[in-house]
Design a protein around this motif. Sequence first.
Motif, mmCIF file in Angstrom:
data_model
loop_
_atom_site.group_PDB
_atom_site.id
_atom_site.type_symbol
_atom_site.label_atom_id
_atom_site.label_comp_id
_atom_site.label_asym_id
_atom_site.label_seq_id
_atom_site.Cartn_x
_atom_site.Cartn_y
_atom_site.Cartn_z
ATOM 1 N N GLY A 179 28.082 6.623 3.150
ATOM 2 C CA GLY A 179 27.554 5.768 2.095
ATOM 3 C C GLY A 179 26.068 5.998 1.935
ATOM 4 N N THR A 180 25.520 5.600 0.807
ATOM 5 C CA THR A 180 24.077 5.756 0.591
ATOM 6 C C THR A 180 23.552 4.620 -0.271
ATOM 7 N N GLN A 181 22.309 4.258 -0.058
ATOM 8 C CA GLN A 181 21.630 3.274 -0.893
ATOM 9 C C GLN A 181 20.137 3.503 -0.810
ATOM 10 N N ALA A 182 19.437 3.107 -1.867
ATOM 11 C CA ALA A 182 17.988 3.236 -1.917
ATOM 12 C C ALA A 182 17.352 1.891 -1.612
ATOM 13 N N LEU A 183 16.275 1.930 -0.823
ATOM 14 C CA LEU A 183 15.526 0.732 -0.489
ATOM 15 C C LEU A 183 14.133 0.816 -1.090
#
Length: 443
Positions: free
Chosen positions: A67-71
């Motif tokens: 999974g991936t997400q931007a912070l």
Amino acid sequence: MRGIALVGAAVVLILLVTALVCKKERYRLLRRCAYAGMGLALAGTVGLLYAFPVFKLPEPQGDYPVGTQALYLVDTDRQEKFDGPVQGPRALMVQVWYPAQAGTGRPAAWIPDPRILPYMAAQYGLPEFTFDYLEKVSAHAYPQAAVSSARPTYPLILANPGNASSRFFHTSQAEYLAARGYIVAVIDHTYNTFATEFPDGKITTTAADSLFSPDDDYRTGSVQRDRLGRLLTDDVTFVLDQFEQMQSGQIPSDLQGKLDLGHIGTFGHSIGGAAAYDASFDPRIAAGIDLDGGLYRLRERGELRKPFLFITSDSYFGKLRRVLEQRPYTDEEIESMGSTRAWEEAAAQDKRLELKRMQEAVEAGGQALYIENTEHLNFTDAQFLSPLFARLGLTGEIAPERAGAVVNAYMLDFFDQHLKNKDGILTKKTDSRFPEVKFIRFP
């Protein structure tokens, strides 16, 4: 660029039809012109497709979907030092890859912020439309996927791109490690990337070069590099602080409770590798890796005294080997390099100290090695962009897929050893599966 190739194909088709229609003798000149134009258009189209091919990033092939997400993180204790569209407190974009539950939907694009692509082209001195087709290149991680519940927590790895690079240039490395049970956070160091897009739409570009002048002598440039280095190290420290608050619930996050903060690593490329080394003085970080980066703050720091892995390119090791063998440059070599004797002697002094730091790392359970036939960009996903990079000396003779596989294998082996208490194999002795890897021997 892909659109231009399609236009070229359309031109070829039109000219071919023109040539076939104009069969009569009085149309001979027009027919010849059509064939000549068709040849030029075809050659141009084929050339574009060769120079900038559509490629696929290597599949992570691990134990977990990714999974991936931007912070978006803001450090209210530090003010931005560079001039540009993002001012006030220091703000950072951080891309996180992690072990996920079964992915749903479509994987993320390799470059999910297409507005940065013209700036990427400009960094390589190319027309702004050159990399437009990269919008269609897919990665393998699923945006906003739930963190895997297979294990209670996962070790955290913080990563740093090089100067004028991007967090997305470490996608394949991050996916590889995440698929094997790590949470990997790659930091876009604001104003040290070719472009970073923020949630409000503002885009920052590289401004770090403003610290340097072509008129600087070696020592002046080194002082400025140390100044930039402190900023990067402070970024790593801040991001680590933020993850601690996410783990405790002080900052709302899907990662809460999933971070093994007792086992933290770091890596980076180029000056980002130097940042990984410098940040490793933080007692919270257990081990780190420098990918082809010369160290900064050499005279401010003592011995690191913890496991650290140096992986250099073949060409950078050539410079280190010259210092190891105490072989100064000849006048002819210095002239051909466009350098000066004073500059190279000052640089050699720093490399001697750098080699001392590398030797200390080996003695503390780390390792120093180089990969034959590699150049600087073989340690990032930029190596997949164009086969022309090898001719320009940006990548080496090694195939990009092979270079990526070797780097990933050695990084995983090292982090498994020091963050998961597994028996490291690759960094302890030569391995016949990786004949291009050579250990650096110290006197």
